[in-house]
Design a protein around this motif. Sequence first.
Motif, PDB file in Angstrom:
ATOM      1  N   UNK A  76       0.820  -1.210   0.000  1.00 35.18           N
ATOM      2  CA  UNK A  76       0.000   0.000   0.000  1.00 35.18           C
ATOM      3  C   UNK A  76       0.854   1.260   0.000  1.00 35.18           C
ATOM      4  N   UNK A  77       2.107   1.127   0.471  1.00 34.13           N
ATOM      5  CA  UNK A  77       3.017   2.277   0.440  1.00 34.13           C
ATOM      6  C   UNK A  77       3.603   2.484  -0.964  1.00 34.13           C
ATOM      7  N   UNK A  78       3.406   1.482  -1.850  1.00 26.67           N
ATOM      8  CA  UNK A  78       3.867   1.672  -3.229  1.00 26.67           C
ATOM      9  C   UNK A  78       4.923   0.685  -3.677  1.00 26.67           C
ATOM     10  N   UNK A  79       4.972  -0.470  -3.046  1.00 29.39           N
ATOM     11  CA  UNK A  79       5.980  -1.466  -3.403  1.00 29.39           C
ATOM     12  C   UNK A  79       5.280  -2.697  -3.968  1.00 29.39           C
ATOM     13  N   UNK A  80       5.875  -3.315  -4.952  1.00 32.65           N
ATOM     14  CA  UNK A  80       5.249  -4.501  -5.536  1.00 32.65           C
ATOM     15  C   UNK A  80       6.328  -5.509  -5.882  1.00 32.65           C
ATOM     16  N   UNK A 157       1.910  -7.380 -10.958  1.00 36.31           N
ATOM     17  CA  UNK A 157       2.748  -6.611 -10.022  1.00 36.31           C
ATOM     18  C   UNK A 157       2.691  -5.121 -10.344  1.00 36.31           C
ATOM     19  N   UNK A 158       2.516  -4.810 -11.623  1.00 27.94           N
ATOM     20  CA  UNK A 158       2.448  -3.396 -12.031  1.00 27.94           C
ATOM     21  C   UNK A 158       1.052  -2.795 -11.847  1.00 27.94           C
ATOM     22  N   UNK A 159       0.080  -3.668 -11.684  1.00 28.09           N
ATOM     23  CA  UNK A 159      -1.309  -3.206 -11.681  1.00 28.09           C
ATOM     24  C   UNK A 159      -1.603  -2.223 -10.558  1.00 28.09           C
ATOM     25  N   UNK A 160      -0.908  -2.375  -9.446  1.00 27.80           N
ATOM     26  CA  UNK A 160      -1.193  -1.499  -8.302  1.00 27.80           C
ATOM     27  C   UNK A 160      -0.464  -0.162  -8.427  1.00 27.80           C
ATOM     28  N   UNK A 161       0.085   0.112  -9.606  1.00 24.51           N
ATOM     29  CA  UNK A 161       0.824   1.358  -9.867  1.00 24.51           C
ATOM     30  C   UNK A 161       1.896   1.608  -8.803  1.00 24.51           C
ATOM     31  N   UNK A 162       2.820   0.661  -8.660  1.00 24.86           N
ATOM     32  CA  UNK A 162       3.839   0.811  -7.608  1.00 24.86           C
ATOM     33  C   UNK A 162       4.867   1.890  -7.950  1.00 24.86           C
ATOM     34  N   UNK A 163       5.525   2.366  -6.916  1.00 22.01           N
ATOM     35  CA  UNK A 163       6.649   3.289  -7.143  1.00 22.01           C
ATOM     36  C   UNK A 163       7.942   2.486  -7.257  1.00 22.01           C
ATOM     37  N   UNK A 164       7.904   1.283  -6.701  1.00 21.92           N
ATOM     38  CA  UNK A 164       9.073   0.395  -6.791  1.00 21.92           C
ATOM     39  C   UNK A 164       8.588  -1.014  -7.129  1.00 21.92           C
ATOM     40  N   UNK A 165       9.159  -1.562  -8.188  1.00 21.12           N
ATOM     41  CA  UNK A 165       8.805  -2.925  -8.604  1.00 21.12           C
ATOM     42  C   UNK A 165      10.000  -3.839  -8.352  1.00 21.12           C
ATOM     43  N   UNK A 166       9.762  -4.908  -7.609  1.00 18.60           N
ATOM     44  CA  UNK A 166      10.826  -5.871  -7.302  1.00 18.60           C
ATOM     45  C   UNK A 166      10.589  -7.127  -8.147  1.00 18.60           C
ATOM     46  N   UNK A 193       8.036   3.631 -12.810  1.00 19.07           N
ATOM     47  CA  UNK A 193       8.490   3.278 -11.465  1.00 19.07           C
ATOM     48  C   UNK A 193       9.935   2.772 -11.508  1.00 19.07           C
ATOM     49  N   UNK A 194      10.539   2.758 -10.332  1.00 26.63           N
ATOM     50  CA  UNK A 194      11.880   2.175 -10.223  1.00 26.63           C
ATOM     51  C   UNK A 194      11.742   0.657 -10.185  1.00 26.63           C
ATOM     52  N   UNK A 195      12.774  -0.023 -10.649  1.00 25.16           N
ATOM     53  CA  UNK A 195      12.726  -1.493 -10.666  1.00 25.16           C
ATOM     54  C   UNK A 195      14.009  -2.048 -10.048  1.00 25.16           C
ATOM     55  N   UNK A 196      13.853  -3.043  -9.209  1.00 24.07           N
ATOM     56  CA  UNK A 196      15.016  -3.807  -8.740  1.00 24.07           C
ATOM     57  C   UNK A 196      14.842  -5.220  -9.284  1.00 24.07           C
ATOM     58  N   UNK A 197      15.850  -5.683 -10.019  1.00 24.05           N
ATOM     59  CA  UNK A 197      15.761  -7.006 -10.656  1.00 24.05           C
ATOM     60  C   UNK A 197      16.857  -7.925 -10.138  1.00 24.05           C
TER      61      UNK A 197
END
Lengths: 243, 353
Positions: A76-80, A157-166, A193-197
Amino acid sequence: MLLEASGVGKSFGQLRALDGVDLAVSADEIHGLIGPNGSGKSTLLKCIAGAERPSQGRVLFAGRDITALPPSERARAGMSIKFQITSVMPALSVYDNVLLALQAHDRLRDLLTSRTRRGLDTQITEMLAAFRLDRRAAALAGELSHGEQQWLEIAMALATAPRLLLLDEPTAGMSLEERRVTGTLLRPIKARCAIVIVEHDLDFIRDICDVLTVLDQGRVIASGSVAEIQANASVQEVYLTRV
Amino acid sequence: MLNGGRTGPAPLNAGAPTAPAFRRRLPLVEWAVFGTFAVLPFLLADFLTVFASRLMILALLAISFDLVYGFAGIMSFGQALFFGAAGYSVALLARDLGVSSVLVVLPAALGVGLALSWLVSSFLLLGRHPPSVTFVALGTLTAAFAAEELARSWYYLGGQNGIPGVPPLTLGHFEFSDLAFYYLVFALFAAVYLLCRALVRSQFGLALAGIRDQEQRLGFFGYRVDTFKTIVFTIAGAIAGLAGGLYAYHEGFVWPSMMGVVLSTQIVLYCLFGGVGTLIGAVLGVIAIESATYALSEQLPTIWPVVLGVILLVVILFRPTGLIGLVVSERERTGDFGRPGSVAPRGAPSDAA
């Protein structure tokens, strides 16, 4: 910085999976985590997403300490996150999988009255088209090929409009062509959004990432641009001797 | 995996229908069941009408279990607790306060079921860590067992004998006869069924389906899973309470095993036999087991329980989708929550160009 993990440690009994890891991710970068098997990449991702609680250290997200928050509040804070093992809902249609993810932050009252269902239709259609699943909307998610399931998971994972996608190994098990397409699908996301892969495929990660962090035995051994990492002697040694 | 000029992988069955077409048979089964119940009093002798009332009340109880287990994956062995507690409550209202008005009895039964199930769920479902299926199953089982023992040993509740002499239900000066009571139960049964049906096909129901299939994953989307589980558990508890209140007036007395482990287990069997996750499957389970027991227990008094047990085992082992699985496909059982047709009409390729 959007994400700041400092001094993160994680032990499983006697095993020290992470040992004082620092990681900083800005709001507009694709950040790759690489390293040999067992280096702690996935564990770090899980500590960030809340799937594992760090034994030590803390995680800040958008300046807020989220170390003790459960996964739902981090989301809910923007992480997925997309886990390594695909976890789509196999018995639901592809369309419903995306709807399920899209409605996650809706109010309970709206869910009980199905108030947002119709309004989300356009978004679902667009997401499915973006991930080349539009023709498979009515199929059960369990009927999709492995690659398609991975794309569905990324779409969810992108559907919730995250600010950070893991993303934990988004191309695992994919064919060469599917990997290439995945790279094509991921690049435009950077604008949103930012992405960590976490990834083993070095060619894939070199093409797509702005910054790389290399882990070995639970520690960060190098961090920097792709060119810097490629030139780093410690990284070369690890990859020559352990991979 | 190239698809002509397009760079993406070719969809499976490209150009073919996007999903296996499934016939919608569930509505037919539902219409058949409710249509039959609607006209049954005109076809049956009076004593069988009374029996049919009992079927509908037990069906309400089975629906309450299907709601928590079939749709949310919560294994509850405690539905009889809410059923029995509500039954005792309305019996006490009648005995101690002389209240038998339907306007008080039904809300009271609902309220007791709701409050008690909320209390149980706050212990079992709202802990710091997500509860396991076994924890919830044993927790509800223990609660039902403890409640039954309490009722058995508490003099105020009539001990072993329970509370006899529950009067007929009233509305002002009107007293519900067998037929009026039947149609009251039928109306409530239909109303509860329709509400539950709307609930499980809603976006909330989609979240429940997700929780049932991938509970942990849903938390990472931002779902507060415990809240969803508590809500559905509490709704189911209220339905079980309503059924318990009606049952007390149907039978004319209440007794300890109404809230015990045996009845709780029986509810599980109704649903497994009829098929979970469709609501109507639970109703079919009640009708099949209770009717067979009614018809055959007199002819086969000694071996009937064994025959019934074997039939149940065979169905559960070899037909896990239950009776409803004979009529309804797995695809229809899950159904659609959104409208895939609006995205990709079947047989109409979206990227033909």
